[in-house]
Scaffold this motif. Sequence first.
Motif, PDB file in Angstrom:
ATOM      1  N   PRO A 262       0.912  -1.397  -0.076  1.00 33.69           N
ATOM      2  CA  PRO A 262      -0.011  -0.004   0.000  1.00 33.69           C
ATOM      3  C   PRO A 262       0.765   1.293   0.076  1.00 33.69           C
ATOM      4  CG  PRO A 262      -0.624  -1.454   1.807  1.00 33.69           C
ATOM      5  CD  PRO A 262       0.675  -1.936   1.181  1.00 33.69           C
ATOM      6  N   TYR A 263       2.061   1.187   0.327  1.00 32.02           N
ATOM      7  CA  TYR A 263       3.040   2.296   0.600  1.00 32.02           C
ATOM      8  C   TYR A 263       3.712   2.568  -0.753  1.00 32.02           C
ATOM      9  CZ  TYR A 263       2.112   2.195   5.403  1.00 32.02           C
ATOM     10  OH  TYR A 263       1.481   2.191   6.747  1.00 32.02           O
ATOM     11  N   ARG A 264       3.557   1.825  -1.716  1.00 28.67           N
ATOM     12  CA  ARG A 264       4.147   1.944  -3.072  1.00 28.67           C
ATOM     13  C   ARG A 264       4.275   3.498  -3.667  1.00 28.67           C
ATOM     14  NH1 ARG A 264       3.247   1.619  -8.584  1.00 28.67           N
ATOM     15  NH2 ARG A 264       5.006   0.968  -9.740  1.00 28.67           N
ATOM     16  N   LYS A 265       3.115   4.153  -3.663  1.00 27.54           N
ATOM     17  CA  LYS A 265       3.199   5.362  -4.327  1.00 27.54           C
ATOM     18  C   LYS A 265       4.092   6.372  -3.284  1.00 27.54           C
ATOM     19  CE  LYS A 265       1.792   9.033  -6.558  1.00 27.54           C
ATOM     20  NZ  LYS A 265       2.402  10.016  -5.808  1.00 27.54           N
ATOM     21  N   LEU A 266       4.018   6.260  -2.206  1.00 29.54           N
ATOM     22  CA  LEU A 266       4.580   6.877  -1.175  1.00 29.54           C
ATOM     23  C   LEU A 266       6.067   6.827  -1.323  1.00 29.54           C
ATOM     24  CD1 LEU A 266       4.750   8.769   1.324  1.00 29.54           C
ATOM     25  CD2 LEU A 266       4.631   7.010   2.831  1.00 29.54           C
ATOM     26  N   LEU A 267       6.531   5.563  -1.636  1.00 29.32           N
ATOM     27  CA  LEU A 267       7.939   5.204  -1.730  1.00 29.32           C
ATOM     28  C   LEU A 267       8.426   5.808  -3.073  1.00 29.32           C
ATOM     29  CD1 LEU A 267       8.398   1.433  -0.747  1.00 29.32           C
ATOM     30  CD2 LEU A 267       8.906   3.676   0.538  1.00 29.32           C
ATOM     31  N   ILE A 268       7.697   5.846  -4.102  1.00 22.19           N
ATOM     32  CA  ILE A 268       7.952   6.700  -5.295  1.00 22.19           C
ATOM     33  C   ILE A 268       8.095   8.094  -4.998  1.00 22.19           C
ATOM     34  CG2 ILE A 268       7.200   7.368  -7.604  1.00 22.19           C
ATOM     35  CD1 ILE A 268       5.534   4.788  -7.632  1.00 22.19           C
ATOM     36  N   ASP A 269       7.312   8.855  -4.225  1.00 21.85           N
ATOM     37  CA  ASP A 269       7.533  10.235  -3.909  1.00 21.85           C
ATOM     38  C   ASP A 269       8.807  10.307  -3.067  1.00 21.85           C
ATOM     39  OD1 ASP A 269       4.900  10.775  -4.994  1.00 21.85           O
ATOM     40  OD2 ASP A 269       3.810  10.592  -2.963  1.00 21.85           O
ATOM     41  N   TYR A 270       9.181   9.567  -2.250  1.00 26.64           N
ATOM     42  CA  TYR A 270      10.277   9.511  -1.496  1.00 26.64           C
ATOM     43  C   TYR A 270      11.491   9.414  -2.327  1.00 26.64           C
ATOM     44  CZ  TYR A 270       8.173   8.460   3.312  1.00 26.64           C
ATOM     45  OH  TYR A 270       7.290   8.475   4.355  1.00 26.64           O
ATOM     46  N   GLU A 272      11.803  10.336  -5.311  1.00 22.89           N
ATOM     47  CA  GLU A 272      11.563  11.386  -6.295  1.00 22.89           C
ATOM     48  C   GLU A 272      11.936  12.776  -5.358  1.00 22.89           C
ATOM     49  OE1 GLU A 272       7.849  11.661  -8.007  1.00 22.89           O
ATOM     50  OE2 GLU A 272       8.167  10.288  -9.697  1.00 22.89           O
ATOM     51  N   PHE A 273      11.657  12.800  -4.161  1.00 21.99           N
ATOM     52  CA  PHE A 273      11.852  13.925  -3.378  1.00 21.99           C
ATOM     53  C   PHE A 273      13.566  14.114  -3.136  1.00 21.99           C
ATOM     54  CE2 PHE A 273      13.030  15.521   0.859  1.00 21.99           C
ATOM     55  CZ  PHE A 273      12.598  16.887   0.816  1.00 21.99           C
ATOM     56  N   LEU A 274      14.023  12.907  -2.804  1.00 34.00           N
ATOM     57  CA  LEU A 274      15.598  12.756  -2.524  1.00 34.00           C
ATOM     58  C   LEU A 274      16.259  12.966  -3.761  1.00 34.00           C
ATOM     59  CD1 LEU A 274      15.987   9.827   0.220  1.00 34.00           C
ATOM     60  CD2 LEU A 274      16.023  12.383   0.558  1.00 34.00           C
ATOM     61  N   CYS A 275      15.878  12.599  -4.825  1.00 34.44           N
ATOM     62  CA  CYS A 275      16.630  12.811  -6.251  1.00 34.44           C
ATOM     63  C   CYS A 275      16.373  14.352  -6.525  1.00 34.44           C
ATOM     64  CB  CYS A 275      15.847  12.229  -7.122  1.00 34.44           C
ATOM     65  SG  CYS A 275      16.682  12.218  -8.842  1.00 34.44           S
ATOM     66  N   LEU A 276      15.309  14.927  -6.197  1.00 35.02           N
ATOM     67  CA  LEU A 276      15.181  16.485  -6.484  1.00 35.02           C
ATOM     68  C   LEU A 276      16.238  17.120  -5.622  1.00 35.02           C
ATOM     69  CD1 LEU A 276      13.648  19.079  -7.393  1.00 35.02           C
ATOM     70  CD2 LEU A 276      12.384  18.602  -5.472  1.00 35.02           C
ATOM     71  N   VAL A 277      16.206  16.625  -4.176  1.00 35.45           N
ATOM     72  CA  VAL A 277      17.387  17.257  -3.179  1.00 35.45           C
ATOM     73  C   VAL A 277      18.567  17.216  -3.554  1.00 35.45           C
ATOM     74  CG1 VAL A 277      18.081  17.223  -1.016  1.00 35.45           C
ATOM     75  CG2 VAL A 277      15.783  17.193  -1.392  1.00 35.45           C
ATOM     76  N   ASP A 278      19.091  15.953  -4.257  1.00 37.31           N
ATOM     77  CA  ASP A 278      20.506  15.821  -4.825  1.00 37.31           C
ATOM     78  C   ASP A 278      20.669  16.634  -5.837  1.00 37.31           C
ATOM     79  OD1 ASP A 278      22.738  14.361  -5.107  1.00 37.31           O
ATOM     80  OD2 ASP A 278      22.060  13.050  -6.312  1.00 37.31           O
TER      81      ASP A 278
END
Length: 728
Positions: A262-270, A272-278
């Motif tokens: 159920p957390y698959r979409k949240l893990l995608i967001d996680y 993408e967020f860390l990739c953006l920060v990088d």
Amino acid sequence: MNKIHKKTLQDLEFSKVLAQVSELCSTDLGKESALKITPYRTKESLLESLHLTNEYLASFENNNSIPHHYFEAITKEIQLLKIENTLIEVEGFRRVSAISTAVNTHILFYKKFNDYYPTLNQTAQKIHFTKEIQQKVDEVIDRFGEIKDDATPALYNIRREMNSVRAKINQSFASALSSYSSAGLLDDIRETVVDNRRVLAVKSMYRKRVKGAIMGNSKTGSIVYIEPEATRQYSRDLNNLEYDEKEEIHKILKELTNFLRPYRKLLIDYQEFLCLVDVVAAKAKYADKMNALLPEITEKRYFNIIDAYHPLLFLTNKAKREKTYPQTIELHQENRIIVISGPNAGGKSITLKTVGLLQVMLQSGLLVPVHERSVMCLFDNVLTDIGDNQSIENHLSTYSYRLKNMNFFLRKCNKETLFLIDEFGTGSDPELGGALAEIFLEVFYEREAFGIITTHYANLKLLANELPHATNANMRFDNRTLEPVFKLVLGEAGSSFTFEVAQKNGIPYSLINRAKKKVESGKVRFDATIAKLQKQRNKMEKTSTNLKEEEVKARDEAKRLEELNAKIKAKLENYQQLYDHNQRMIYLGNKINDISESYFINKKKRPLVSEFLRIVETENSKRKRESASKKKEERAKKMAVEAEVQKEVKVIREKKKKEKIEKAKEPEKPKHILRIGDRVRLIGSKSVGTLDKIEKGKALVNYGMFTTSSDLDKLELVEAKGLSKKKK
């Protein structure tokens, strides 16, 4: 904003900038993402990206450093969660837990320091904060990436039984080893390991006297490797338990995988967020390397970059420790087009590329190396025609390609366009090509586009001089040394210094004169006039520089004299005060002398005392009085501070004294005397062996597979001989 054409990015070498940004990323996904950066299509998303980078850049200078953002990609795990009945491996769960922890840390950090990082906080708050993933994974997997013993009751029981069986295997093997060794049936090596099992090294002639399973033999055939019968039985039990353990772990991982689905979409967001920060961090590091910043972005049609550097050239020269020359260029409604002329190798193309590349970088969310007072606006289109674009594939000449490019310009060019054209009109007959280029420039001018072009054509210089909202410019050239100065000068056209440069490069003067005769005299005079104007301008600039230097010197001298005057005035005031004080002392001395003389004559004490008191009261009335209560308060404060300091010193001394007493009271642990049969190990080692022999401070330790000699004082007790017998 429209999508900026791919050719523009290629002409301006934008991909090289992205490659340099990519190298500064910490993760593989970040590197890939950095290489895909393109100009933004909406102003809102562009401003958000610029503010993200600017805030991260600010973190390098304040005390609130942003937490690390490194992560290992979980792309494979996210794909597995999409497929039913799939299983994520232990290492995958460790990565998922780490990425969840990192994102949670960032969310809390930006929330805490919202005043410093408002845009980063706004971006982070879009991500759902939860500790359930991290907690669930931590219940099953330890920090070393292993399944915990108490992950389930069944696994706990299985591993407890496994430990018990392993103990029995070691015990039974040690018993067989001791028995057969004393019987002299074993080789000198006594034991070894075959297929991950401990086996006895039995002499070939005695193999039938040892009960157990033959696991192999030596190359020479003199040794047979036998697993003792009792040990073999326990090994089978251990194999069964290991299979049960594997099945239980598979079950645990499957349940944990199902929990994560159920957390698959949240893990995608996680991710993408860390990739953006990088990527944002890499942009900030890139900006820091070249002293870049976020200039003022205006809604008006106004473009003014001050002390602007070409990023690629600046970093290359910085590595070589060479100087890079900045440029200052201004475009606005009253000065929409700049026509730059001058000799080759003077820096015209670099100036053109600097303007274009900085504009593309800004519209792609990158900070730019300009002065902080610079102002930039945003364009819907950035059109470029730079370099020799001869197309072999399409069988087009340079001029044909440029005409095709001009046709594209005519379709796209409007008041929201910035166009940059290098060597405008070249590639064809100078007169005919120049005439067509003049018409193109008039069209761009009528459409109110902003633009910069470089050219050698005289008709384009004349047109720029005639158009009210266009300006001629030239790259400064030292007419004496014929070396470029790399400085853009607005307001006048530049000479190509064709014959001068030819003469400098060794072309015979007679040939240059013959060439001059073949050129129209008007054109030669026009070029000579431009050259003469440039020389006069150079002289005027030198004069202006000298006047400025003189002005600075005069200002410094005036300041020095002002400071000297202030010092003299202060000294005069001090002298005046000293003089007044001395005069008063003389007056008082004369008074006292008169009183003394009077007393000497009449010997009357009362008038003497009365006169002295009057003088003292008169002098005291001139002094400033401080109240007794104020002095008392100051004294009390001073005493209170001293008392507090003494109290702290006393506490520290008592604490140190107490620590010394406690250390002295600690009894030393009695050292155990090692005996033969004790289980021991080397200090700092994990391998445990049996003490077989002690002689002259040396000990012989038997580790089962081998024996070794060591100093007795380097060994520590693991289990005494008596205790081990009781356990049996």
